[in-house]
Design an enzyme around this catalytic site. Structure first.
Site, PDB file in Angstrom:
ATOM      1  N   ASP A  12       0.833  -1.207   0.000  1.00 41.77           N
ATOM      2  CA  ASP A  12       0.000   0.000   0.000  1.00 41.77           C
ATOM      3  C   ASP A  12       0.865   1.252   0.000  1.00 41.77           C
ATOM      4  OD1 ASP A  12      -2.609  -0.998  -0.123  1.00 41.77           O
ATOM      5  OD2 ASP A  12      -2.608  -1.476   2.013  1.00 41.77           O
ATOM      6  N   PHE A 120      -6.078   3.816   6.095  1.00 41.67           N
ATOM      7  CA  PHE A 120      -5.633   3.267   7.380  1.00 41.67           C
ATOM      8  C   PHE A 120      -5.989   1.790   7.503  1.00 41.67           C
ATOM      9  CE2 PHE A 120      -6.242   7.788   7.904  1.00 41.67           C
ATOM     10  CZ  PHE A 120      -5.038   8.160   8.474  1.00 41.67           C
ATOM     11  N   GLY A 122      -7.061  -1.720   9.616  1.00 40.69           N
ATOM     12  CA  GLY A 122      -7.943  -2.087  10.726  1.00 40.69           C
ATOM     13  C   GLY A 122      -9.359  -1.551  10.650  1.00 40.69           C
ATOM     14  N   ASP A 152     -10.094  -5.312  -1.096  1.00 41.59           N
ATOM     15  CA  ASP A 152      -9.065  -4.783  -0.190  1.00 41.59           C
ATOM     16  C   ASP A 152      -9.743  -3.941   0.887  1.00 41.59           C
ATOM     17  OD1 ASP A 152      -6.749  -3.730   0.926  1.00 41.59           O
ATOM     18  OD2 ASP A 152      -6.162  -2.587  -0.853  1.00 41.59           O
ATOM     19  N   GLY A 153      -9.598  -4.365   2.137  1.00 42.99           N
ATOM     20  CA  GLY A 153     -10.118  -3.578   3.253  1.00 42.99           C
ATOM     21  C   GLY A 153     -11.106  -4.362   4.110  1.00 42.99           C
ATOM     22  N   GLY A 174      -4.632  -7.651   5.746  1.00 45.94           N
ATOM     23  CA  GLY A 174      -3.534  -7.068   6.514  1.00 45.94           C
ATOM     24  C   GLY A 174      -3.683  -7.459   7.965  1.00 45.94           C
TER      25      GLY A 174
HETATM   26 ZN    ZN Z   1      -4.305  -1.843  -0.723  1.00 45.08          ZN
END
Ligand code: ZN
Length: 197
Positions: A12, A120, A122, A152-153, A174
């Protein structure tokens, strides 16, 4: 991550302009490239990404994602990525509709649907994104395209099944991996949930 069974490494890149956070640049990508043979999936959350596409490909990016919101000449930027030697991917923020990328779908190798607002780690998965994933999956299949659909996320157990069920085929995790005591177990479990969906 390679030992833990990851298929790709997602990087990222944030510029403090397109998103309110600063992360890393091509020099770090180059260092990551030296550390692994896995594909590097570089996600540029930056303004005017066309300025840096070539640098990131030279640094070792296998795929470069640019945001449709940051690319007034999106088709040209996707061509630039391919000409530089990487897979071309286009990313969409949560508020951006699927139609924003419909006309360039055949010119992309990948579409990245942001399932949180970028910036960001989390954050919580935005449920409304499932319909967008389904729409894109439908277009890709109906047109017989080979486009990879990435999310993603907020991807973790409990959301990965739903994203997979909606038609996503690549999942960025992540916190769900780095926050787990055993990376390999976390990746194996996420992979199982996605393939069972
Ligand atoms: Zn990403």
């Amino acid at each position: 991550m390679e030992e833990a069974g990851a298929d790709w490494i997602h990087v990222d890149v944030m510029d403090g302009e397109f998103v309110p956070n600063l992360t890393i640049g091509p020099i770090v990508v180059e260092a990551v490239r030296r550390s692994t043979d896995l594909p590097l999936d570089v996600h540029l959350m930056i303004e005017k990404p066309e300025r840096y596409v070539t640098d990131f490909v030279k640094a070792g990016a296998s795929t470069v994602s640019v945001h449709v919101e940051a690319c007034p000449h999106l088709h040209r930027t996707l061509e630039q990525i391919r000409e530089s030697g990487a897979r071309a991917s286009v990313a969409l923020n949560p508020a951006t509709p699927a139609t924003a990328v419909e006309t360039v779908l055949a010119d992309a190798d990948q579409v990245l649907v942001m399932t949180v607002n970028p910036g960001f780690a989390g954050q919580k998965f935005i449920e409304g994104m499932l319909a967008k994933i389904e729409t894109l999956r439908g277009w890709i299949d109906d047109r017989g395209l080979e486009v990879v659909l990435e999310v993603d996320g907020g991807i973790r157990e409990g959301t990965i099944e739903r994203a997979a069920g909606a038609g996503a085929d690549v999942f960025v995790a992540g916190t769900a991996v780095f926050g787990a005591p055993d990376y390999a177990a976390a990746i194996a479990s996420l992979r199982r949930k996605a393939s069972d969906a």
